[in-house]
Design a protein around this motif. Structure first.
Motif, PDB file in Angstrom:
ATOM      1  N   PRO A   1      67.382 -22.373 -37.628  1.00 63.16           N
ATOM      2  CA  PRO A   1      68.773 -22.674 -38.002  1.00 63.16           C
ATOM      3  C   PRO A   1      68.951 -23.197 -39.421  1.00 63.16           C
ATOM      4  CG  PRO A   1      68.335 -23.433 -35.778  1.00 63.16           C
ATOM      5  CD  PRO A   1      67.015 -23.043 -36.372  1.00 63.16           C
ATOM      6  N   VAL A   2      67.915 -23.798 -40.001  1.00 59.92           N
ATOM      7  CA  VAL A   2      68.051 -24.331 -41.357  1.00 59.92           C
ATOM      8  C   VAL A   2      68.413 -23.232 -42.353  1.00 59.92           C
ATOM      9  CG1 VAL A   2      65.609 -24.063 -41.964  1.00 59.92           C
ATOM     10  CG2 VAL A   2      66.957 -25.888 -43.045  1.00 59.92           C
ATOM     11  N   LEU A   3      68.069 -21.992 -42.032  1.00 63.38           N
ATOM     12  CA  LEU A   3      68.370 -20.877 -42.943  1.00 63.38           C
ATOM     13  C   LEU A   3      69.860 -20.635 -43.084  1.00 63.38           C
ATOM     14  CD1 LEU A   3      65.594 -18.294 -41.916  1.00 63.38           C
ATOM     15  CD2 LEU A   3      65.608 -19.872 -43.874  1.00 63.38           C
ATOM     16  N   VAL A   4      70.645 -21.130 -42.113  1.00 59.06           N
ATOM     17  CA  VAL A   4      72.105 -20.978 -42.216  1.00 59.06           C
ATOM     18  C   VAL A   4      72.773 -22.344 -42.362  1.00 59.06           C
ATOM     19  CG1 VAL A   4      72.215 -18.776 -40.996  1.00 59.06           C
ATOM     20  CG2 VAL A   4      72.294 -20.899 -39.672  1.00 59.06           C
ATOM     21  N   GLY A   5      71.988 -23.329 -42.815  1.00 63.41           N
ATOM     22  CA  GLY A   5      72.560 -24.644 -43.106  1.00 63.41           C
ATOM     23  C   GLY A   5      72.747 -25.550 -41.909  1.00 63.41           C
ATOM     24  N   SER A   6      72.115 -25.226 -40.787  1.00 62.72           N
ATOM     25  CA  SER A   6      72.248 -26.047 -39.585  1.00 62.72           C
ATOM     26  C   SER A   6      71.095 -27.044 -39.495  1.00 62.72           C
ATOM     27  CB  SER A   6      72.265 -25.158 -38.337  1.00 62.72           C
ATOM     28  OG  SER A   6      72.179 -25.942 -37.164  1.00 62.72           O
ATOM     29  N   THR A   7      71.356 -28.197 -38.890  1.00 61.42           N
ATOM     30  CA  THR A   7      70.303 -29.195 -38.687  1.00 61.42           C
ATOM     31  C   THR A   7      69.625 -29.046 -37.325  1.00 61.42           C
ATOM     32  OG1 THR A   7      71.941 -30.771 -37.848  1.00 61.42           O
ATOM     33  CG2 THR A   7      71.418 -30.873 -40.208  1.00 61.42           C
ATOM     34  N   ASN A   8      70.019 -28.046 -36.536  1.00 60.39           N
ATOM     35  CA  ASN A   8      69.365 -27.815 -35.259  1.00 60.39           C
ATOM     36  C   ASN A   8      67.892 -27.452 -35.493  1.00 60.39           C
ATOM     37  OD1 ASN A   8      71.655 -28.286 -33.715  1.00 60.39           O
ATOM     38  ND2 ASN A   8      72.318 -26.148 -33.837  1.00 60.39           N
ATOM     39  N   PRO A   9      67.002 -27.856 -34.587  1.00 58.32           N
ATOM     40  CA  PRO A   9      65.574 -27.594 -34.800  1.00 58.32           C
ATOM     41  C   PRO A   9      65.208 -26.135 -34.562  1.00 58.32           C
ATOM     42  CG  PRO A   9      65.922 -28.589 -32.656  1.00 58.32           C
ATOM     43  CD  PRO A   9      67.262 -28.603 -33.348  1.00 58.32           C
ATOM     44  N   PRO A  10      64.071 -25.724 -35.071  1.00 57.28           N
ATOM     45  CA  PRO A  10      63.574 -24.387 -34.742  1.00 57.28           C
ATOM     46  C   PRO A  10      63.446 -24.254 -33.230  1.00 57.28           C
ATOM     47  CG  PRO A  10      62.249 -25.382 -36.486  1.00 57.28           C
ATOM     48  CD  PRO A  10      63.145 -26.457 -35.966  1.00 57.28           C
ATOM     49  N   HIS A  11      63.706 -23.066 -32.719  1.00 57.15           N
ATOM     50  CA  HIS A  11      63.613 -22.867 -31.272  1.00 57.15           C
ATOM     51  C   HIS A  11      63.307 -21.406 -30.962  1.00 57.15           C
ATOM     52  CE1 HIS A  11      67.920 -22.516 -32.394  1.00 57.15           C
ATOM     53  NE2 HIS A  11      67.927 -21.498 -31.540  1.00 57.15           N
ATOM     54  N   VAL A  12      62.790 -21.201 -29.754  1.00 55.95           N
ATOM     55  CA  VAL A  12      62.447 -19.854 -29.298  1.00 55.95           C
ATOM     56  C   VAL A  12      63.176 -19.596 -27.990  1.00 55.95           C
ATOM     57  CG1 VAL A  12      60.623 -18.268 -28.609  1.00 55.95           C
ATOM     58  CG2 VAL A  12      60.162 -20.003 -30.371  1.00 55.95           C
ATOM     59  N   HIS A  13      63.896 -18.492 -27.943  1.00 53.84           N
ATOM     60  CA  HIS A  13      64.528 -18.040 -26.707  1.00 53.84           C
ATOM     61  C   HIS A  13      63.574 -17.086 -25.986  1.00 53.84           C
ATOM     62  CE1 HIS A  13      68.505 -19.600 -27.820  1.00 53.84           C
ATOM     63  NE2 HIS A  13      68.336 -19.049 -29.010  1.00 53.84           N
ATOM     64  N   LEU A  14      63.342 -17.348 -24.711  1.00 59.74           N
ATOM     65  CA  LEU A  14      62.610 -16.411 -23.857  1.00 59.74           C
ATOM     66  C   LEU A  14      63.618 -15.848 -22.868  1.00 59.74           C
ATOM     67  CD1 LEU A  14      59.328 -18.426 -23.149  1.00 59.74           C
ATOM     68  CD2 LEU A  14      59.718 -16.643 -24.874  1.00 59.74           C
ATOM     69  N   MET A  15      63.845 -14.542 -22.930  1.00 59.18           N
ATOM     70  CA  MET A  15      64.890 -13.896 -22.126  1.00 59.18           C
ATOM     71  C   MET A  15      64.237 -12.854 -21.228  1.00 59.18           C
ATOM     72  SD  MET A  15      67.505 -13.494 -25.349  1.00 59.18           S
ATOM     73  CE  MET A  15      66.203 -12.987 -26.492  1.00 59.18           C
ATOM     74  N   MET A  16      64.368 -13.047 -19.927  1.00 59.51           N
ATOM     75  CA  MET A  16      63.647 -12.230 -18.959  1.00 59.51           C
ATOM     76  C   MET A  16      64.623 -11.517 -18.033  1.00 59.51           C
ATOM     77  SD  MET A  16      61.264 -15.468 -18.184  1.00 59.51           S
ATOM     78  CE  MET A  16      62.343 -16.551 -19.165  1.00 59.51           C
ATOM     79  N   PRO A  17      64.811 -10.209 -18.152  1.00 63.10           N
ATOM     80  CA  PRO A  17      65.594  -9.502 -17.136  1.00 63.10           C
ATOM     81  C   PRO A  17      65.090  -9.906 -15.749  1.00 63.10           C
ATOM     82  CG  PRO A  17      65.065  -8.017 -18.934  1.00 63.10           C
ATOM     83  CD  PRO A  17      64.302  -9.290 -19.188  1.00 63.10           C
ATOM     84  N   ALA A  18      66.013 -10.240 -14.849  1.00 61.18           N
ATOM     85  CA  ALA A  18      65.668 -10.994 -13.639  1.00 61.18           C
ATOM     86  C   ALA A  18      65.121 -10.172 -12.477  1.00 61.18           C
ATOM     87  CB  ALA A  18      66.892 -11.790 -13.192  1.00 61.18           C
ATOM     88  N   ARG A  19      64.347  -9.130 -12.780  1.00 61.52           N
ATOM     89  CA  ARG A  19      63.617  -8.376 -11.758  1.00 61.52           C
ATOM     90  C   ARG A  19      62.255  -8.021 -12.336  1.00 61.52           C
ATOM     91  NH1 ARG A  19      67.503  -3.547  -9.787  1.00 61.52           N
ATOM     92  NH2 ARG A  19      65.857  -3.278  -8.231  1.00 61.52           N
ATOM     93  N   GLU A  20      61.260  -7.901 -11.471  1.00 60.18           N
ATOM     94  CA  GLU A  20      59.942  -7.485 -11.930  1.00 60.18           C
ATOM     95  C   GLU A  20      60.041  -6.075 -12.521  1.00 60.18           C
ATOM     96  OE1 GLU A  20      57.069  -7.816  -8.818  1.00 60.18           O
ATOM     97  OE2 GLU A  20      57.483  -9.947  -8.481  1.00 60.18           O
ATOM     98  N   LEU A  21      59.174  -5.812 -13.500  1.00 58.34           N
ATOM     99  CA  LEU A  21      59.159  -4.499 -14.148  1.00 58.34           C
ATOM    100  C   LEU A  21      57.833  -3.816 -13.844  1.00 58.34           C
ATOM    101  CD1 LEU A  21      60.554  -2.476 -16.059  1.00 58.34           C
ATOM    102  CD2 LEU A  21      59.490  -3.698 -17.983  1.00 58.34           C
TER     103      LEU A  21
END
Length: 204
Positions: free
Chosen positions: A149-169
């Motif tokens: 977020p610092v790249l757009v002037g935000s003070t929010n910390p670095p973070h990682v989203h893990l997004m899992m379609p909710a069925r086994e593949l």
């Protein structure tokens, strides 16, 4: 039945497409994006994932996806079709194979790092966790998106989203539903496994 009544009373906070599960740890946000929350808009799994691959921008879901987040990747179970490495194709397949009345779209977890070390190390730790515990052990596809977020002037910390379609593949597409991970219990399950994999994460 208890889960249904709880979710019926909740509303997604402004700007979110899922209802966060309350309680610690503070640097882990967890919830399940659903087809519809209360009387809110009808959603697709692609909308949930694309908005995190392209933060702060409006991108038509039908156009070619060009992720603009700091880093991203698609992690797949060993038997998954190679075409699913394309996040748009992965999401399209989930919707194509949606059964009538499908409610769960994606299990969403956000890991925040208020005092990170080198970002490449954070990324590889999270990526390795996601591949081993989610792809290999649970047969889930995972779209990972790192935001700085610092790249757009935000003070929010670095973070990682893990997004899992909710069925086994599996080799022919999506199959079994992911329970109990795709319920409120999922936050504690994930927190416990993260504590084993990255003990310092929960102490940050």
């Amino acid at each position: 039945m208890a889960n249904k009544s709880i979710h019926a009373k909740r509303v997604a906070p402004s700007g979110l497409d899922f209802v966060p599960v309350p309680g610690g740890p503070d640097n882990l946000t967890f919830g399940v994006s659903r087809r519809q929350i209360g009387v809110g808009p009808i959603q697709t799994v692609g909308q949930s994932i694309l908005r995190r691959l392209c933060p702060g921008t409006t991108v038509a879901i039908t156009e070619a996806w060009q992720p603009s987040c700091y880093r991203w990747d698609v992690l797949l179970p060993p038997d998954a079709p190679e075409v699913c490495r394309d996040p748009k194709r992965l999401c399209d397949l989930y919707e194509e194979q949606a059964c009538p009345g499908l409610k769960d779209l994606a299990v969403m977890a956000t890991l925040r790092f208020p005092y990170p070390g080198p970002l490449h190390h954070v990324w590889e730790q999270v990526r390795a966790f996601a591949y081993e515990r989610l792809c290999i052990e649970r047969h889930l596809a995972v779209v990972a998106a790192m935001h700085l977020p610092v790249l757009v002037g935000s003070t929010n910390p670095p973070h990682v989203h893990l997004m899992m379609p909710a069925r086994e593949l599996c080799s022919f597409g999506f199959c079994e539903f992911v329970r109990p991970l795709a319920t409120d219990q999922g936050k504690q399950i994930l927190a416990d496994e993260l504590a084993q994999w990255m003990p310092a994460f929960l102490d940050a």
